[in-house]
Design an enzyme around this catalytic site. Structure first.
Site, PDB file in Angstrom:
ATOM      1  CG  ASN A  47      -1.867  -1.115   1.309  1.00 31.65           C
ATOM      2  OD1 ASN A  47      -2.190  -1.705   0.289  1.00 31.65           O
ATOM      3  ND2 ASN A  47      -2.345  -1.449   2.503  1.00 31.65           N
ATOM      4  N   GLY A 226      -4.635  13.086  15.919  1.00 36.70           N
ATOM      5  CA  GLY A 226      -3.532  13.700  15.191  1.00 36.70           C
ATOM      6  C   GLY A 226      -2.246  12.907  15.290  1.00 36.70           C
ATOM      7  CG  ASP A 253      -0.350   0.837   5.046  1.00 33.54           C
ATOM      8  OD1 ASP A 253       0.449   0.688   5.991  1.00 33.54           O
ATOM      9  OD2 ASP A 253      -1.214  -0.011   4.738  1.00 33.54           O
TER      10      ASP A 253
HETATM   11  O1  RIB Z   1      -2.323  -1.593   6.677  1.00 34.75           O
HETATM   12  C1  RIB Z   1      -3.339  -2.261   5.976  1.00 34.75           C
HETATM   13  C2  RIB Z   1      -2.821  -3.531   5.390  1.00 34.75           C
HETATM   14  O2  RIB Z   1      -2.460  -4.402   6.436  1.00 34.75           O
HETATM   15  C3  RIB Z   1      -3.818  -4.249   4.543  1.00 34.75           C
HETATM   16  O3  RIB Z   1      -3.676  -3.944   3.170  1.00 34.75           O
HETATM   17  C4  RIB Z   1      -3.552  -5.713   4.835  1.00 34.75           C
HETATM   18  O4  RIB Z   1      -3.054  -6.389   3.734  1.00 34.75           O
HETATM   19  C5  RIB Z   1      -2.617  -5.730   6.026  1.00 34.75           C
HETATM   20  O5  RIB Z   1      -1.406  -6.284   5.722  1.00 34.75           O
END
Ligand code: RIB
Length: 311
Positions: A47, A226, A253
């Site tokens: 991600n 925050g 992410d």
């Molecule tokens: O942070 C989210 C992710 O954590 C998801 O996409 C899932 O795959 C997990 O690994």
């Protein structure tokens, strides 16, 4: 001295993510009917790679997959996003698979079968040294073997690469190890585990603990409260933007990727946190992960200033 073009490398887990939307999370023994089903490639590093690319960065993704549908899907989507996949193929293992429940409040519960990602090997990463050396910034995590993260860190040190450790999912780690990273980015729960604390600290207490630990930079995300910036010389709270979250999956992410992109563009830590806060606020207002990742242009249009305050 040679000035490198900013290039971000994300190292860790890539696989399939299946989303099931439920009204509420299970009570023990309860069977729930899912209202929605959705599948996409995911994983924290995966991600982050896609998020950084959407924000305009040149990106490499390093991970391990099986020789199955999930592995091909991961590669195809990376290529479609303009990311260079550097994949160790593990024929006898399945590509990682995550089951993500999201409830009506936008909260999530995630269970991951790591499969091939658990076999990402230091040797494979050392073999990719020439590729890793092209990166200026590395996003590292704990969704792959710690030995792989340690190998990547060693290569980063050798080649003068800025390292960001997103310690997720968290395990207790030695402070001497944490001090080797240029930036660590736990959330509150992860910081608690990372430092081996018995209770979840208040932000001010946590900031003091991390400050005393002598880390170069730490950014602790606090969800709707925050984020904290902790350096040897400052402890600041950056408020979150007021949004109505529909799905918080991947918000961390998105935050990490945006932070890396802004830092790679020579923005200050405060500017990078403001950028990352805008990016993650955008993502929590949309379902799933990849569809929720903003482009740089989308962020410019909706950009909001954030005024930090001292702790
Ligand atoms: O942070 C989210 C992710 O954590 C998801 O996409 C899932 O795959 C997990 O690994």
């Amino acid at each position: 001295m040679e000035v490198k073009e900013p290039v971000i490398g994300a190292i860790g887990l890539g696989g399939e993510s299946v989303f099931l939307s439920v009204d509420h999370f299970h009570a023990p023994g309860e069977t729930l009917r899912a209202e929605g089903f959705f599948m996409e490639p995911g994983g924290k590093a995966y991600n982050q790679a896609v998020a950084a690319a959407r924000l305009g960065a040149k990106v490499y993704f390093f991970g391990a997959v099986g020789s199955d549908y999930g592995g091909s899907l991961c590669r195809d989507v990376l290529e479609a996003e303009g990311i260079t996949p550097v994949l160790q193929t593990v024929p006898d293992a399945n590509t990682a698979y995550a089951c993500i429940l999201t409830d009506r409040n936008g909260e999530n519960q995630v269970t991951v079968s790591r499969g091939a990602a658990d076999i990402l090997s230091p040797d494979f990463l050392y073999e990719q040294e020439s590729c890793i050396a092209q990166c200026t910034h590395l996003l590292l995590g704990l969704e792959c073997p710690i030995e792989a993260t340690t190998a990547a860190l060693a290569l980063a040190k050798k080649h003068g690469i800025f390292t960001i450790l997103n310690p997720a999912p968290a395990i207790p780690l030695d402070l001497d190890f944490l001090r080797l990273f240029d930036l660590i980015t736990p959330n509150l729960q992860e910081a608690t585990v990372l430092l081996g604390l018995e209770h979840t600290p208040e932000p001010a207490e946590l900031a003091q603990l991390l400050c005393n630990a002598g880390l170069t930079n730490a950014v602790v995300t606090l969800g709707s409260k925050g984020s904290l910036l902790i350096t040897p010389s400052q402890q600041m709270l950056f408020p979150a933007l007021p949004v109505t979250a529909v799905d918080t999956t991947g918000a961390g992410d998105t935050f990490n990727a945006a932070l890396a992109v802004a830092i790679s563009q020579d923005q200050s830590m405060a500017e990078a946190i403001e950028f990352a806060t805008n990016a993650s606020a955008w993502s929590v207002c949309r379902n799933h992960v990849l569809d929720s990742l903003p482009t740089a242009n989308e962020l410019v249009v909706n950009y909001r200033k954030i005024i930090p305050c001292s702790l």
